[in-house]
Motif scaffolding. Structure first.
Motif, PDB file in Angstrom:
ATOM      1  N   LEU A   1       0.819  -1.243   0.048  1.00 28.04           N
ATOM      2  CA  LEU A   1      -0.205   0.142   0.071  1.00 28.04           C
ATOM      3  C   LEU A   1       0.789   1.098  -0.028  1.00 28.04           C
ATOM      4  O   LEU A   1       0.708   2.224  -0.853  1.00 28.04           O
ATOM      5  CB  LEU A   1      -0.969  -0.037   1.234  1.00 28.04           C
ATOM      6  N   TYR A   2       1.921   1.094   0.802  1.00 31.70           N
ATOM      7  CA  TYR A   2       2.760   2.370   0.966  1.00 31.70           C
ATOM      8  C   TYR A   2       3.705   2.662  -0.138  1.00 31.70           C
ATOM      9  O   TYR A   2       3.916   3.708  -0.559  1.00 31.70           O
ATOM     10  CB  TYR A   2       3.432   2.467   2.314  1.00 31.70           C
ATOM     11  N   LYS A   3       4.125   1.473  -0.861  1.00 36.50           N
ATOM     12  CA  LYS A   3       4.861   1.511  -2.146  1.00 36.50           C
ATOM     13  C   LYS A   3       4.000   2.123  -2.950  1.00 36.50           C
ATOM     14  O   LYS A   3       4.509   3.295  -3.817  1.00 36.50           O
ATOM     15  CB  LYS A   3       5.153   0.276  -2.426  1.00 36.50           C
ATOM     16  N   LEU A   4       2.590   1.894  -3.232  1.00 35.94           N
ATOM     17  CA  LEU A   4       2.022   2.414  -4.285  1.00 35.94           C
ATOM     18  C   LEU A   4       1.412   3.809  -3.837  1.00 35.94           C
ATOM     19  O   LEU A   4       1.469   4.823  -4.805  1.00 35.94           O
ATOM     20  CB  LEU A   4       0.649   1.618  -4.437  1.00 35.94           C
TER      21      LEU A   4
ATOM     22  N   GLU B   1       4.600   6.100  -5.170  1.00 39.60           N
ATOM     23  CA  GLU B   1       4.588   6.114  -6.546  1.00 39.60           C
ATOM     24  C   GLU B   1       3.513   7.080  -6.941  1.00 39.60           C
ATOM     25  O   GLU B   1       3.836   7.590  -8.086  1.00 39.60           O
ATOM     26  CB  GLU B   1       4.604   4.620  -6.925  1.00 39.60           C
ATOM     27  N   LYS B   2       2.279   7.019  -6.600  1.00 36.74           N
ATOM     28  CA  LYS B   2       1.252   7.814  -7.114  1.00 36.74           C
ATOM     29  C   LYS B   2       1.197   9.173  -6.510  1.00 36.74           C
ATOM     30  O   LYS B   2       0.335  10.166  -7.151  1.00 36.74           O
ATOM     31  CB  LYS B   2       0.034   7.198  -6.969  1.00 36.74           C
ATOM     32  N   ASP B   3       1.909   9.518  -5.676  1.00 32.79           N
ATOM     33  CA  ASP B   3       1.748  10.828  -4.813  1.00 32.79           C
ATOM     34  C   ASP B   3       2.183  11.930  -6.050  1.00 32.79           C
ATOM     35  O   ASP B   3       2.722  11.824  -6.501  1.00 32.79           O
ATOM     36  CB  ASP B   3       2.737  10.933  -3.836  1.00 32.79           C
ATOM     37  N   PRO B   4       1.081  12.827  -6.169  1.00 38.31           N
ATOM     38  CA  PRO B   4       1.419  13.925  -7.277  1.00 38.31           C
ATOM     39  C   PRO B   4       2.704  14.880  -6.683  1.00 38.31           C
ATOM     40  O   PRO B   4       3.203  15.517  -7.487  1.00 38.31           O
ATOM     41  CB  PRO B   4       0.059  14.611  -7.177  1.00 38.31           C
ATOM     42  N   GLY B   5       3.078  14.964  -5.519  1.00 38.17           N
ATOM     43  CA  GLY B   5       4.245  15.726  -5.106  1.00 38.17           C
ATOM     44  C   GLY B   5       5.587  14.965  -5.239  1.00 38.17           C
ATOM     45  O   GLY B   5       5.456  13.914  -5.983  1.00 38.17           O
ATOM     46  N   PRO B   6       6.535  15.415  -4.569  1.00 38.52           N
ATOM     47  CA  PRO B   6       7.843  14.504  -4.894  1.00 38.52           C
ATOM     48  C   PRO B   6       7.968  13.382  -4.249  1.00 38.52           C
ATOM     49  O   PRO B   6       7.198  12.930  -3.469  1.00 38.52           O
ATOM     50  CB  PRO B   6       9.020  15.651  -3.930  1.00 38.52           C
ATOM     51  N   ALA B   7       8.453  12.406  -5.092  1.00 42.50           N
ATOM     52  CA  ALA B   7       8.714  10.867  -4.729  1.00 42.50           C
ATOM     53  C   ALA B   7       9.596  10.669  -3.738  1.00 42.50           C
ATOM     54  O   ALA B   7      10.874  11.238  -3.988  1.00 42.50           O
ATOM     55  CB  ALA B   7       9.037  10.130  -6.030  1.00 42.50           C
ATOM     56  N   GLU B   8       9.005  10.216  -2.501  1.00 37.73           N
ATOM     57  CA  GLU B   8       9.986  10.258  -1.433  1.00 37.73           C
ATOM     58  C   GLU B   8       9.336   9.329  -0.347  1.00 37.73           C
ATOM     59  O   GLU B   8       8.116   9.160  -0.300  1.00 37.73           O
ATOM     60  CB  GLU B   8      10.356  11.803  -0.566  1.00 37.73           C
ATOM     61  N   ASP B   9      10.366   8.895   0.589  1.00 36.19           N
ATOM     62  CA  ASP B   9       9.735   8.128   1.734  1.00 36.19           C
ATOM     63  C   ASP B   9       8.904   8.891   2.413  1.00 36.19           C
ATOM     64  O   ASP B   9       9.061  10.237   2.675  1.00 36.19           O
ATOM     65  CB  ASP B   9      11.092   7.487   2.423  1.00 36.19           C
ATOM     66  N   VAL B  10       8.110   8.048   3.587  1.00 38.32           N
ATOM     67  CA  VAL B  10       7.311   8.784   4.669  1.00 38.32           C
ATOM     68  C   VAL B  10       8.368   9.260   5.679  1.00 38.32           C
ATOM     69  O   VAL B  10       9.406   8.555   6.055  1.00 38.32           O
ATOM     70  CB  VAL B  10       6.657   7.868   4.952  1.00 38.32           C
TER      71      VAL B  10
ATOM     72  N   VAL C   1      -4.353  12.198  -4.222  1.00 34.39           N
ATOM     73  CA  VAL C   1      -4.543  13.528  -4.418  1.00 34.39           C
ATOM     74  C   VAL C   1      -3.336  14.487  -3.604  1.00 34.39           C
ATOM     75  O   VAL C   1      -2.750  15.347  -4.458  1.00 34.39           O
ATOM     76  CB  VAL C   1      -5.944  14.044  -4.084  1.00 34.39           C
ATOM     77  N   LYS C   2      -3.003  14.190  -2.459  1.00 33.66           N
ATOM     78  CA  LYS C   2      -2.126  15.050  -1.918  1.00 33.66           C
ATOM     79  C   LYS C   2      -1.585  14.135  -0.702  1.00 33.66           C
ATOM     80  O   LYS C   2      -2.313  13.311  -0.140  1.00 33.66           O
ATOM     81  CB  LYS C   2      -3.125  16.132  -1.284  1.00 33.66           C
ATOM     82  N   ARG C   3      -0.410  14.632  -0.323  1.00 34.00           N
ATOM     83  CA  ARG C   3       0.201  14.011   1.066  1.00 34.00           C
ATOM     84  C   ARG C   3       0.419  15.153   2.028  1.00 34.00           C
ATOM     85  O   ARG C   3       0.776  16.389   1.639  1.00 34.00           O
ATOM     86  CB  ARG C   3       1.708  13.600   0.592  1.00 34.00           C
ATOM     87  N   PHE C   4      -0.036  14.994   3.009  1.00 38.26           N
ATOM     88  CA  PHE C   4       0.319  15.950   4.294  1.00 38.26           C
ATOM     89  C   PHE C   4       1.220  15.216   5.314  1.00 38.26           C
ATOM     90  O   PHE C   4       1.176  14.158   5.499  1.00 38.26           O
ATOM     91  CB  PHE C   4      -1.076  15.991   4.896  1.00 38.26           C
ATOM     92  N   GLN C   5       1.996  16.100   5.579  1.00 36.05           N
ATOM     93  CA  GLN C   5       3.053  15.805   6.607  1.00 36.05           C
ATOM     94  C   GLN C   5       2.446  15.677   7.919  1.00 36.05           C
ATOM     95  O   GLN C   5       1.458  16.276   8.269  1.00 36.05           O
ATOM     96  CB  GLN C   5       4.455  16.780   6.452  1.00 36.05           C
ATOM     97  N   ALA C   6       3.556  15.200   9.075  1.00 42.32           N
ATOM     98  CA  ALA C   6       2.903  15.049  10.205  1.00 42.32           C
ATOM     99  C   ALA C   6       2.514  16.295  10.862  1.00 42.32           C
ATOM    100  O   ALA C   6       1.557  16.309  11.848  1.00 42.32           O
ATOM    101  CB  ALA C   6       3.900  14.373  11.059  1.00 42.32           C
ATOM    102  N   THR C   7       3.112  17.433  10.465  1.00 37.63           N
ATOM    103  CA  THR C   7       2.710  18.653  11.210  1.00 37.63           C
ATOM    104  C   THR C   7       1.450  19.140  10.916  1.00 37.63           C
ATOM    105  O   THR C   7       1.116  20.179  11.388  1.00 37.63           O
ATOM    106  CB  THR C   7       3.931  19.666  10.611  1.00 37.63           C
ATOM    107  N   ASN C   8       1.046  18.683   9.738  1.00 41.85           N
ATOM    108  CA  ASN C   8      -0.338  19.267   9.183  1.00 41.85           C
ATOM    109  C   ASN C   8      -1.517  18.388  10.217  1.00 41.85           C
ATOM    110  O   ASN C   8      -1.726  17.276  10.072  1.00 41.85           O
ATOM    111  CB  ASN C   8      -0.667  18.743   7.866  1.00 41.85           C
TER     112      ASN C   8
END
Length: 160
Positions: free
Chosen positions: A106-109, A112-121, A137-144
């Motif tokens: 799940l996290y690999k996908l 890969e599909k994150d529209p932002g920069p491809a990077e690890d959690v 659609v979007k990734r939010f960081q822990a601080t969000n």
């Protein structure tokens, strides 16, 4: 149909489900931990879940112990902590890895599909927002905080 929907995961109670069981919903996928400075976000996540689940929204929580050993417990201990300390009612899954050679598919996908920069959690309580069609659609960081994500969630819920 989205590739995301074909992925299977084990619930915190040991049942295997497909992410496709949540097809047609707006999904927020979060890697959670009970001994993290962001653990209080459980309160905000639960509030947003309660306010929006009847509108087609679901939160999927995936415990992870990869960041400073902040989720060392068993699935049963995690479930007890979440249900008694934070009254979490959104779906929780069995502990997984979100980065590295043993990362869950799940996290690999998601990465890969994150529209932002491809990077690890980078840390616990990183959140991935998925639209009703299964697109990341979007990734939010822990601080969000959960409330900071609400406009994006509401926009997706408004789409037919």
């Amino acid at each position: 149909m989205s590739e995301l929907y074909d992925i299977e995961a084990r619930t915190i109670d040991g049942e295997t489900v497909k992410i496709g069981d949540y097809a047609g919903k707006v999904i927020l996928i979060v890697n959670v931990a009970s001994r993290c400075g962001f653990t209080l976000q459980y309160n905000g996540l639960e509030a947003i879940w309660n306010e929006n689940r009847d509108k087609g929204f679901v939160i999927l929580g995936f415990p992870c112990n990869q960041f400073s050993n902040q989720e060392p417990g068993t699935d049963e201990e995690i479930k007890t902590f979440c249900s008694t300390r934070f009254i979490v009612t959104f779906p929780l899954f069995s502990k997984i890895e979100v980065n590295g050679d043993n990362q869950h598919p799940l996290y690999k996908l998601l990465k890969e599909k994150d529209p932002g920069p491809a990077e690890d959690v980078k840390w616990n309580f990183t959140k991935f927002l998925i639209d009703r069609k299964g697109n990341v659609v979007k990734r939010f960081q822990a601080t969000n905080t959960p409330r900071q994500m609400e406009p994006d969630i509401q926009a997706l819920l408004a789409e037919a």
